[in-house]
Design an enzyme around this catalytic site. Sequence first.
Site, PDB file in Angstrom:
ATOM      1  N   GLU A  86       0.785  -1.227   0.000  1.00  0.00           N
ATOM      2  CA  GLU A  86       0.000   0.000   0.000  1.00  0.00           C
ATOM      3  C   GLU A  86       0.821   1.283   0.000  1.00  0.00           C
ATOM      4  OE1 GLU A  86      -3.576   0.209   0.152  1.00  0.00           O
ATOM      5  OE2 GLU A  86      -3.404  -1.875  -0.449  1.00  0.00           O
ATOM      6  N   SER A 461     -50.812 -32.241  35.750  1.00  0.00           N
ATOM      7  CA  SER A 461     -50.588 -32.558  37.165  1.00  0.00           C
ATOM      8  C   SER A 461     -49.277 -32.003  37.710  1.00  0.00           C
ATOM      9  CB  SER A 461     -50.615 -34.078  37.365  1.00  0.00           C
ATOM     10  OG  SER A 461     -51.892 -34.589  37.080  1.00  0.00           O
TER      11      SER A 461
END
Length: 798
Positions: A86, A461
């Site tokens: 770069e 139950s």
Amino acid sequence: MRLLRFLFWSAFALACAPIMILSGVALYLSPALPDVETLRDVELQTPLRIYSTDNRLIAEFGEMRRFPISYDQVPGDFVHALLAAEDDNFLNHHGVDPMGLLRAASELLQTGHIQTGGSTITMQVAKNYFLSSDRVFSRKLNEILLALQIERNLDKHEIFELYVNKIYLGNRAYGIEAAAQVYYGKSINELPLADLAMIAGLPKAPSRYNPIANPERTKVRRDWILDRMLTLGYIDEDSYREAVNTPITARNHGANPEMEAPYIAEMARLEMVERFGDKAYTQGFNVYTTVDSRLQDMANKAVRDGLQEYDVRHGYRGPEARNPDITLEQGLELLKGYKSLGGLEPALVAAVNSENVEIRLRRDQQGVINWDDMKWARPYLSANGMGPRPGKPMDVLQPGDIIRVSRIEDDNWRLAQVPEAQSALVVLGPQDGAIKALIGGFSFLQSNYNRATQARRQPGSSFKPFLYCAALDKGYTPASLVNDAPLIFVDDYLDSIWRPKNSGGDFLGPIRLREALYRSRNLVSIRLMQDLGVDNALSYIERFGFERKDLPRNLSASLGTSELTPLQIAQGYATFANGGYAVKPYLIDRIENRYGQLIDYSKPPVTPELTEQQQARLNAYVERQGSGISEQPTEAERVVDERTIYQLNSMLRDVVRRGTAVRARALNRNDLAGKTGTTNDQKDAWFSGFNPDLVATVWVGFDQPSTLGRREFGGTAALPIWMNFMGAALEGVPDREPRMPRGLVTARIDPTTGRSASPGTDGAFMEIFKQEDAPPPYSELEMGGYDSGGAVTPLELF
């Protein structure tokens, strides 16, 4: 001389003109430029990460994957690779490279199009943090001015660090550490030179040089960077040769969760969004949940194994697709459209032999299903019926079928199918309500509907213990007799009759409360609610964490007709397990920012048993936040007399020892208690159980309620899942039977009358009573003891 002076001043003017123009432009643009000092405090968009209590990654949420790192954490080879790719003059220029700009201008004049921008790393930092990507001259001028300011305010290391943490590198990866994780599943400092050079080549064009989509083009770019590094003297010849000969091995590693808990992840995500809005996805929060990865793994396995065992009991529904005329290549292509669900892999039947079936899995992996691992596959007819047993593999499968399989070992597989029934399992720590594990269905990919927190179903139950607790607190004892006999209710307004009945259709007559609970007698529950009063009973039951609006105001509530979630039921049972304290389930233990600083932490009310541990935890968190004030833990509210809880738990342990959950005796523990639950037509099956350390609730049923089968009950469909989980979770953990509180006594009871037993009474046993409710000794009964001595007569309801 006049001509010379004219020429001199003209040349001087021409020389100054660009400087004056640039100065004018700078003076015009500078007031509108942002303050580069803000770069010192920049907050990079970082995803939300969810962890277990033992620091295992559960999930990651956010559009951008980013792991910011400091310059010191960047490998030297990567620094050189990026500079070579770069900006090889980065360490020498002052933000702008004149030669680079001239080169870019020359390319523009020659081609008429912008080829390169001539940008330095500093200029790219200016663009990435402050400017748009529009290719216009005004943006380039702003970029240059900002770069000059950045160089005056930040050093090279700070600029480089800003750049490598911001850049987009494909596949949702922002920054070099995220790219290393995405493409290689490793940290940037673990990568060799070749892989570092590959990542350094991505900023120029992440899509063009994507190593997954374009490995050949990526290699060309990588090798060019390596050649530049060699030319610039960053690497030697041997390192260069080794790197260029290394193949491109990158692949998508995704977010790499370290455990499977997608329902937990979604619950945490929703809570974070509720608290922080959209910032939850971008601020880099690290959320640490209360979930234990070990328990979660056990919960996943228990639910999936339990649902598959249920499926085996009801037969094989056939392959997911049948393609008799398909070629192997076509079948493998079709297979790519199927996902793994709950550990069940999609497979293509390649050949059917006399003793086995040859299969192909995704990625063309080969495998075999032996006859013993598929002969279970009787044809499914209905929830209550199956076809004849198959005699050979061809009776079950054909070439071209797409099926589901589960791995046994190596290349051996077992025929399976994705269950249509669903299940949920919730595990809580009873001392503070921490969610230790949770699974809301067979597979989150199959359905992200969280049945543990969203599915409101009748608990049957398994709801009765809350009513029995109310009865014990209102003067009943475990030895109180209640008549298990028929009842008929007539509604004059609706012209309807309700004849409640027991599960087996029989009636046992007068029965002790303890036995009525472990035998789950419906008529006893109804009589209890009648005697207590519907409103009084429901008001009492609210203290377990239920909301009154969720409880029907009629006698049917005694049979569990309320529509509740498994999480709500587990919360209620936590009060049984912890000795009578109300705790509230919570999931998030603490929240940290991206730098590991503590943002917030939970402060749940806890039982006295956990107070010391909670105090140490809060002190540590307060110290981390930098506060000198020691925070005090909040003690949970006691909502039930500890003596009542002890009596009820003794009765619930009998459910395991001799009642509807007797199968759980196979776990060989004395500290387990719980209750089964089954609704009408076996549409819902439940089991909720606990010991002092863990509470677990299991639900099994269909999303669209329909019968599980006439032989499927809480004890057959839900209990085995609970047993598989609790057996693994408590393996090696000593029994913890609760200590009997003061104010309780034991008395020898006649099993028929529920009163003190005379000497020599057959089947007499010891029962637990509160002192004020204990029956007089038998010797006093002979003298009319029930009318003297102050002992309360046990309530008997006939």
